[in-house]
Design an enzyme around this catalytic site. Structure first.
Site, short mmCIF file in Angstrom:
data_model
loop_
_atom_site.label_atom_id
_atom_site.label_comp_id
_atom_site.label_asym_id
_atom_site.label_seq_id
_atom_site.Cartn_x
_atom_site.Cartn_y
_atom_site.Cartn_z
N HIS A 375 12.78 -43.63 21.27
CA HIS A 375 13.11 -45.25 21.32
C HIS A 375 11.84 -45.87 22.27
O HIS A 375 11.91 -46.96 22.92
CB HIS A 375 14.16 -45.13 22.22
N LYS A 566 17.24 -59.84 27.98
CA LYS A 566 17.03 -58.47 27.71
C LYS A 566 16.67 -57.83 29.26
O LYS A 566 16.39 -58.76 30.29
CB LYS A 566 15.87 -58.48 26.99
N ARG A 567 16.39 -56.70 29.64
CA ARG A 567 15.97 -56.27 30.52
C ARG A 567 14.90 -57.04 30.92
O ARG A 567 14.09 -57.32 30.23
CB ARG A 567 15.57 -54.71 30.53
N LYS A 572 7.95 -56.77 28.50
CA LYS A 572 8.77 -57.77 27.86
C LYS A 572 8.47 -59.20 27.93
O LYS A 572 8.83 -60.26 27.33
CB LYS A 572 10.22 -57.67 28.00
N THR A 674 16.70 -55.26 19.77
CA THR A 674 17.83 -55.52 19.09
C THR A 674 18.54 -56.88 19.17
O THR A 674 19.20 -57.42 18.36
CB THR A 674 18.86 -54.30 19.33
N LYS A 678 20.20 -59.94 16.96
CA LYS A 678 21.37 -60.49 17.37
C LYS A 678 21.31 -62.09 17.29
O LYS A 678 22.18 -62.84 16.68
CB LYS A 678 21.96 -60.27 18.56
C1 NBG Z 1 14.78 -49.15 23.88
C2 NBG Z 1 13.46 -49.88 23.45
C3 NBG Z 1 13.90 -50.97 22.38
C4 NBG Z 1 14.97 -50.60 21.45
C5 NBG Z 1 16.23 -49.78 21.91
C6 NBG Z 1 16.80 -49.21 20.88
C7 NBG Z 1 14.74 -47.30 25.64
C8 NBG Z 1 14.20 -45.89 25.99
N1 NBG Z 1 14.32 -47.94 24.49
O1 NBG Z 1 13.00 -51.55 21.86
O2 NBG Z 1 12.87 -50.26 24.54
O3 NBG Z 1 15.49 -51.71 20.78
O4 NBG Z 1 15.75 -48.64 22.92
O5 NBG Z 1 16.11 -48.46 20.12
O6 NBG Z 1 15.58 -47.83 26.16
#
Ligand code: NBG
Length: 833
Positions: A375, A566-567, A572, A674, A678
């Site tokens: 991920h 988002k975080r 980002k 993701t 949404k």
């Molecule tokens: C996160 C990514 C996102 C991705 C999500 C789900 C981690 C390690 N990765 O871009 O930063 O959408 O995983 O796949 O949290």
């Protein structure tokens, strides 16, 4: 006289219906009242919201139990293959609304609750959500569980039941302050603890070699301590099907029979301390984006949940009446990132040490059972564990890692004789400095399938961090682009849009999201566009109310809602967004009569507690909000809001209200995203870079319906190699310089010129995420978006097209791909007796 008379018969109301399953209003009401009485010793006149919530939740749970039990039975069949999703995080969100929706009993519940003088919406709002995840990764796991159940696929989620989930975020003086998340304080009506399903997990101690009765050389792990994992099961109902899958989360407990006589003579307090330590294991979720270094407890958590889950899986295999050699035919286990990568070593240990298989056989079974999803490409986010810590905590698994590595590297040397550099790169152990175990390498070596989470990410994975592995095993690598559940994020979160879709397309689109395509012709229907805008307006009013409640800021629902949730992370680039806000503010300062369409900038997201720069970005957003919102020159043409404590619950209100979705990460850094999906599904247009799943979103929706800007991943790489100098961009773009100067001069910190210095310096002198390089393209594209917004019909057409072409991003599509290409699991229809 002797006949048992039910209350409802006495009242002459409904025919006798089982109280725990019946769906008539009368029965449902009675069930809720019973659950007030028999679970909580309360009666309606004095019941609190908490009491009513609990009573309703239990009544809903009762209505799931038959499905749940029948599902367990159906999956226990000898020939049913089950997919196990191993994840340290499951961000499942509030359960009540979702479960009502899946069971199709929302109306029944609403009426019953209303007749009892209560309001269903108030109870839904009251619910606390289990924050058992950090962000996208944990939420993805939850969306996947939803799709698995909806698609009638046999599956189990395995994870950790943290007592404290992700912290609650409060904003004080503009700063993020963390508070503990006490989600269990009022009890969790959705879980069923199963003290009878428990597994022991070893830690520390030493290993011994011995010869068993059959003359075989074996290894015994003499642990320094043991912890017991207790299963806590949460039902995962499928949408309008009978399947109800299980999310099994492990809670750590002290082993119940510690023997004072043997190893704690007279030391009662010592023994209790031991017990406390064991129970600490599943206490708290670790926030991500922080160096994992030294987090012994985190490594212990990973081993704990992986070991419990694998032992559980092998036991279920045995219950199917199958031999251990049949494991890969009957179970598939997906490792969600490297957090469960210890599964490779632990499954080997269980098969070799406990089930006494030969190494080669065990290795074949392990590889055929396990698969790994990566991920992230961020090198700092790829997990490694220091060898001394690993050795101390997990002596036997480490021996196994060494043996896997020895055999693996032997193969590599055979294929690439003399290529020591390659061997060093591929080794499971990183040498040089403190030795470390590389969890991604372990996961790749022990799996039959490795996938990234969007096309671009999977390609980069094969070209960069996992290149050597992709060269040796090209067939092992694949891509499965992420998806999100349209049940929660469209139907539940956006009921107004969902009913417009029902009316326009007929029901059924929710289970086959490709059918949204049929919306396209309606984009040219003026009446339909009007209704579309009315839905959006309603959702914006809903969000405006929430914003006012939480921040006191009044926002105008007719403004363009430009949202980034988002975080908070440098990659980002929330700071890029803020720089644009400042530039827009400055334009008004310079030309107060400038005509601009009102815009409301909304931000939300948590920063890791130890990530100082991310927390400073939050402070900056709040500083800009304070200054801009209060400046009379602005005349409400710009509003800036930081909505505190982003969660699944408030996310459901945020996505439907967006006009513009900010997906502005440095190209090559966001694995997928993701939230972008949404937003799209709820009719927002995207302003974004060619990163992660944005690439595919743009492909689906068409370039004309997407605001693209910025460097590509290849540009970024090239510039980095050539030596990027952010200062050049400052010299070139006066608007950029002026925006940074306003920050540096204390305009957003009440004159304090020191507060934001670390951020300004970071951007000016290093700018690791190319914020300045992308600034002017971003602003130009924002100007294009502003111009497009003025043509309301054209904008609405684009909004409709976004929804129409969002079908690909349903998690149902993603799960079908996992099921077909990686797990080889098939639907099993559950029939109720
Ligand atoms: C996160 C990514 C996102 C991705 C999500 C789900 C981690 C390690 N990765 O871009 O930063 O959408 O995983 O796949 O949290």
């Amino acid at each position: 006289m002797s006949r048992v008379t039910s209350k409802s018969e006495l009242s002459g109301a409904t025919p006798a219906e089982p109280i725990r399953t019946g769906l008539s209003t009368e029965t449902f009401k009675q069930a809720v009242v019973d659950n007030l009485m028999y679970l909580q010793a309360r009666y309606p006149a004095i019941a609190t919201t908490q009491n009513w919530y609990m009573a309703l939740a239990h009544s809903v749970r009762d209505r799931m139990l038959e499905r749940w039990v029948e599902t367990v039975k159906a999956y226990a069949a000898r020939d049913v293959k089950v997919a196990c999703y191993f994840s340290a995080e499951f961000l499942i969100g509030p359960q009540l609304g979702n479960n009502l929706m899946c069971l199709g009993i929302e109306d029944a519940a609403r009426t019953a609750i209303a007749e009892l003088g209560q309001d269903l919406d108030a109870l839904l709002a009251y619910e606390t959500e289990p924050g058992l995840g950090n962000g996208g990764l944990g939420r993805l796991a939850a969306c996947y569980l939803d799709s698995l159940a909806a698609l009638e696929l046999p599956a189990l989620g395995y994870g950790i039941r943290y007592e404290f989930g992700i912290f609650d975020q409060e904003i004080r003086d503009g700063w993020q302050v963390e508070a503990t998340d006490k989600w269990l304080a009022q009890g969790n009506p959705w879980e069923i603890a199963r003290p009878e399903v428990g597994w022991y997990v070893n830690f520390s101690g030493r290993t011994e070699r011995f010869t068993d009765g059959e003359g075989r050389a074996r290894v015994r792990w003499v642990p320094g301590s043991r912890v017991k994992g207790i299963a806590c099961d949460i039902p995962v109902p499928g949408y309008r099907v009978n399947n109800c899958n299980t999310l099994r989360l492990w809670r750590s407990e002290a082993v119940e029979s510690f023997d004072f006589g043997d190893f704690n003579v007279g030391d009662y307090y010592g023994a209790v301390r031991e017990k406390m330590m064991s129970e600490t294991l599943s206490k708290v979720l670790y926030p991500n984006d922080e160096a994992a270094a030294g987090k012994r407890l985190r490594l212990a958590q990973q081993y704990f949940f992986v070991s419990c889950s694998l032992q559980d899986m092998l036991r279920l295999l045995e219950m199917k009446g199958a031999a251990v050699e049949q494991l890969p035919e009957l179970f598939a286990a997906q490792m969600n990132d490297t957090h469960p990568a210890l599964a490779v070593a632990e499954l080997m240990r269980l098969l070799v040490d406990e089930h006494r298989l030969e190494w080669d056989k065990a290795w074949e079974l392990t590889q055929r059972t396990l698969a790994y999803t990566n991920h992230t490409l961020l090198p700092e986010a790829l997990e490694t564990w220091g060898l001394p810590l690993f050795a101390e905590l997990l002596p036997r698994p480490l021996e196994i890692v060494y043996e896997i590595n020895r055999r693996f590297l032997e193969g590599v040397r055979g294929t690439y004789p003399g290529d020591d550099a390659r061997v060093a790169r591929m080794s499971l152990i990183e040498e040089g400095g403190e030795k470390r175990v590389r969890m991604a390498n372990l996961a790749v070596v022990g799996s039959h399938s490795v996938n990234g989470v969007a096309k671009l990410h999977s390609e980069l994975l094969e070209e960069t961090v996992l290149r050597d592995f992709a060269e040796v095993w090209p067939d092992r690598f694949c891509n499965v682009t992420n998806g999100v559940t349209p049940r929660r994020f469209l139907k539940l979160g956006n009921p107004a849009l969902a009913s417009l879709l029902d009316e326009t397309l007929g029901e059924g689109w929710i289970g086959d999201l490709a059918r949204l395509r049929a919306l396209e012709p309606h984009a040219d229907d003026a009446g339909f566009r009007e209704r579309w805008r009315a839905v959006k307006m309603l959702n914006k009013e809903r969000l405006a109310t929430l914003i006012r409640e939480r921040t006191g800021v009044a926002v105008d629902p007719s403004a363009l809602f430009d949202i980034q949730v988002k975080r908070i992370h440098e990659y980002k680039r929330q700071h890029l967004n803020v720089l644009h806000v400042i530039a827009a503010y400055r334009r008004l300062l310079q030309d107060p009569r400038r005509s601009v369409a009102p815009r409301c900038f909304v931000f939300a997201g948590k920063a890791a507690p130890g990530y100082a720069l991310a927390k400073l970005i939050i402070r900056l957003i709040n500083g800009v909000a304070e200054t801009v919102n209060a400046d009379p020159v602005v005349r409400d043409r710009i509003k800036v809001v930081f909505l505190p404590n982003f969660s699944v619950k408030n996310a459901q209100l945020v996505y439907p209200a967006a006009d513009l979705s900010e997906q502005i990460s440095t190209a090559g850094k966001e694995a997928s995203g993701t939230g972008n999906m949404k937003f799209m599904m709820n009719g927002a247009l995207t302003i974004g870079t060619l990163d992660g799943a944005n690439v595919e979103i743009r492909e689906e929706v068409g370039a004309d319906n997407f605001f693209l800007f910025g460097l590509t991943a290849a540009d970024v790489e090239r510039m980095r190699r050539q030596g990027y100098r952010p200062g050049d961009y400052l010299d070139r773009d006066p608007e950029l310089r002026a925006a940074l100067d306003l920050i540096a001069d204390g305009r957003f910190s009440r004159g304090d010129r020191e507060m934001f210095r670390p951020l300004v310096d970071n951007l000016t002198y290093s700018d690791p995420f190319f914020v300045l390089a992308d600034f002017s393209a971003y602003v130009a594209t924002q100007d294009r978006a502003a111009a497009a917004w003025l043509d309301r019909d054209a904008w609405t057409r684009m909004s409709i097209r976004n929804v129409a072409r969002s079908g690909k991003f349903s998690s149902d599509r993603a799960i079908r791909e996992y099921a077909r290409d990686i797990w080889h699991v098939k639907p099993v229809r559950v029939v109720l007796a």
